[in-house]
Design a protein around this motif. Structure first.
Motif, mmCIF file in Angstrom:
data_model
loop_
_atom_site.group_PDB
_atom_site.id
_atom_site.type_symbol
_atom_site.label_atom_id
_atom_site.label_comp_id
_atom_site.label_asym_id
_atom_site.label_seq_id
_atom_site.Cartn_x
_atom_site.Cartn_y
_atom_site.Cartn_z
ATOM 1 N N UNK A 46 26.248 13.672 17.591
ATOM 2 C CA UNK A 46 24.995 12.968 17.889
ATOM 3 C C UNK A 46 25.066 12.149 19.169
ATOM 4 N N UNK A 47 26.237 12.143 19.825
ATOM 5 C CA UNK A 47 26.481 11.242 20.936
ATOM 6 C C UNK A 47 26.607 11.992 22.249
ATOM 7 N N UNK A 48 26.458 11.267 23.352
ATOM 8 C CA UNK A 48 26.592 11.920 24.645
ATOM 9 C C UNK A 48 27.236 10.992 25.669
ATOM 10 N N UNK A 49 27.673 11.627 26.756
ATOM 11 C CA UNK A 49 28.250 10.914 27.904
ATOM 12 C C UNK A 49 27.395 11.232 29.114
ATOM 13 N N UNK A 50 27.175 10.240 29.956
ATOM 14 C CA UNK A 50 26.478 10.447 31.220
ATOM 15 C C UNK A 50 27.448 10.239 32.363
ATOM 16 N N UNK A 51 27.577 11.236 33.221
ATOM 17 C CA UNK A 51 28.437 11.158 34.390
ATOM 18 C C UNK A 51 27.563 10.851 35.605
ATOM 19 N N UNK A 52 27.919 9.790 36.311
ATOM 20 C CA UNK A 52 27.107 9.382 37.458
ATOM 21 C C UNK A 52 28.025 9.086 38.644
ATOM 22 N N UNK A 53 27.439 9.039 39.828
ATOM 23 C CA UNK A 53 28.213 8.702 41.018
ATOM 24 C C UNK A 53 27.310 7.991 42.017
ATOM 25 N N UNK A 54 27.930 7.174 42.838
ATOM 26 C CA UNK A 54 27.193 6.420 43.856
ATOM 27 C C UNK A 54 27.383 7.131 45.191
ATOM 28 N N UNK A 55 26.301 7.546 45.832
ATOM 29 C CA UNK A 55 26.427 8.224 47.129
ATOM 30 C C UNK A 55 27.206 7.397 48.132
ATOM 31 N N UNK A 56 28.022 8.062 48.916
ATOM 32 C CA UNK A 56 28.842 7.368 49.941
ATOM 33 C C UNK A 56 27.955 6.825 51.049
ATOM 34 N N UNK A 103 26.351 -1.086 37.763
ATOM 35 C CA UNK A 103 26.174 -0.265 38.970
ATOM 36 C C UNK A 103 26.861 -0.890 40.173
ATOM 37 N N UNK A 104 26.808 -2.217 40.263
ATOM 38 C CA UNK A 104 27.405 -2.916 41.407
ATOM 39 C C UNK A 104 28.922 -2.812 41.423
ATOM 40 N N UNK A 105 29.530 -2.447 40.292
ATOM 41 C CA UNK A 105 30.981 -2.337 40.223
ATOM 42 C C UNK A 105 31.509 -1.046 40.834
ATOM 43 N N UNK A 106 30.625 -0.082 41.069
ATOM 44 C CA UNK A 106 31.034 1.227 41.577
ATOM 45 C C UNK A 106 30.970 1.223 43.100
ATOM 46 N N UNK A 107 32.065 1.562 43.746
ATOM 47 C CA UNK A 107 32.043 1.592 45.208
ATOM 48 C C UNK A 107 31.328 2.857 45.687
ATOM 49 N N UNK A 108 30.791 2.872 46.902
ATOM 50 C CA UNK A 108 30.177 4.087 47.433
ATOM 51 C C UNK A 108 31.155 5.257 47.363
ATOM 52 N N UNK A 109 30.685 6.361 46.816
ATOM 53 C CA UNK A 109 31.540 7.520 46.605
ATOM 54 C C UNK A 109 32.278 7.498 45.281
ATOM 55 N N UNK A 110 32.116 6.413 44.509
ATOM 56 C CA UNK A 110 32.813 6.274 43.240
ATOM 57 C C UNK A 110 32.032 6.855 42.079
#
Length: 294
Positions: free
Chosen positions: A284-294, A243-250
Motif C-alpha cells: 500500500x506504500x510508495x517511494x518518490x524519487x526526486x532531484x534538484x536541477x543543477x 527541499x532546502x537540504x538538497x544541493x543542486x544536482x542532489x
C-alpha cells in the motif's frame, strides 16, 4: 516471573482515563490496541493513536487481584462502555529476543543485507548491516523502509554526504555509510531515535562518520542525498525545509507515503523546484524519487 494481564474494550473517549486509572491501581504497563479492524495509517505527530473501539490492556504484578481491579474499574466508570473483559496470567520472557525469532536476514537490491545479531551474512561483494529491534522504529521489515534501502543499495554512494531526516533507528544513515557514503547526518524529533542511531552506528563501526541532531539543532544544507521516511502529512508540511537540504544536482528520496497520497506529496515538492519521478510502490506504500536541477 509471571504477571496478571487484564484488558477491556472501550471507546476512544474513555480509553485515556481508563489507562490513567489502571496506572493508579498499580499497573506496571498499559497499552492500547485496535479492538476491531480499523486501520489508521497517519496519526498526528506526537499523538498516541486511539481507535473508536480500543482494547486497553494493563499488566499487574502477580500479587494483584484482577477481580478487585475489575470491580474498581466498573465502579469508577459507571455509564461508560466496558466490554469483552479478558484476564490471564502470562509468563515473563525476553520480549526482544522473542520478536527476533521472526526477524531474519533481508537483502536489498542484491547487495545490502540487514541482519540480526548472530545471523550476519559474510559473502563477497555483499554489504551486511547488523540491526536488532530496539528503541526506535526501523528494521527494514516495513515497506517504507525497504523501499528506501532498495534505493540506497542500488546507487553509488561513494564520496556522498547524506541526510536521514526522521532517522528513527538510524537504519538508512548507517546503511548509506556501509555502502560507501562519506558522512551521514541523522535528524529526528525523538531523543530516543538519536540514542538508537548512535547505538546502531557504533554496532556497525561507522560512529566516526555520523552526526545526529534534534531538528532545532540542525542547520546543514547542501547534501548530495536526502532521505525522508516519515509520513505524507509532515512531508508536505516540511516541503520547504526538506527541499532546502538538497544541493543542486542532489537527490531526494521520500517515503512513508500511501499510494493514494503520492500526488499531493509530489506536488508539494515540485512547488519548491524539484523534479519528481513516478512513484515506486510496495504493497500500500510508495517511494518518490526526486532531484534538484543543477
Amino acid at each position: 516471573m509471571a504477571w496478571h494481564q487484564l484488558s477491556v474494550v472501550t471507546d476512544e473517549h474513555t480509553a485515556p482515563e481508563l489507562s490513567d486509572f489502571f496506572s493508579e491501581l498499580g499497573a506496571v504497563s498499559v497499552t492500547y490496541s485496535d479492538a476491531e479492524d480499523e486501520p489508521v495509517y497517519e496519526p498526528a505527530i506526537d499523538q498516541t493513536q486511539i481507535w473508536s473501539n480500543t482494547r486497553v490492556t494493563a499488566l499487574f504484578e502477580l500479587d494483584a487481584d484482577p477481580d478487585v481491579v475489575q470491580t474498581l474499574v466498573v465502579n469508577q466508570f459507571i455509564g461508560s462502555p466496558l466490554r469483552l473483559w479478558l484476564t490471564e496470567v502470562i509468563q515473563d520472557q525476553a520480549w526482544e529476543r522473542a520478536w527476533m525469532e521472526h526477524f531474519h536476514p533481508m537483502q536489498f537490491a542484491g547487495k545490502l543485507w540487514v541482519c540480526p545479531s548472530g545471523q550476519e551474512v559474510d559473502e563477497p561483494d555483499q554489504v551486511c548491516m547488523t540491526l536488532d529491534p530496539g528503541l526506535a522504529f526501523g528494521t527494514g521489515t516495513h515497506p517504507t523502509t525497504a523501499l528506501c534501502l532498495e534505493w540506497l543499495a542500488g546507487h553509488d554512494l561513494h564520496n556522498k554526504v547524506m541526510i536521514d531526516y526522521g532517522c528513527g533507528s538510524g537504519i538508512l544513515a548507517v546503511a548509506a555509510l556501509l555502502l560507501g557514503a562519506d558522512h551521514a547526518h541523522g535528524v529526528d524529533i525523538d531523543p530516543q531515535a538519536l540514542t538508537a542511531t548512535q547505538y546502531n552506528a557504533e554496532k556497525n563501526r561507522v560512529l566516526d562518520r555520523i552526526s545526529y541532531y534534534l531538528p532545532e539543532q540542525f542547520s546543514l544544507a547542501g547534501a548530495d542525498i536526502v532521505v525522508a521516511n516519515i509520513l505524507a502529512k509532515p512531508l508536505i508540511e516540511l516541503a520547504s525545509t526538506i527541499s532546502a537540504l538538497v544541493k543542486p544536482g542532489g537527490y531526494l528520496i521520500l517515503s512513508g507515503i500511501l499510494n493514494e497520497q503520492a500526488q499531493s506529496v509530489a506536488d508539494a515538492y515540485r512547488a519548491w523546484g524539484l523534479q519528481v519521478a513516478e512513484p515506486v510502490s510496495q504493497e500500500d506504500w510508495c517511494r518518490l524519487d526526486a532531484w534538484k536541477p543543477a
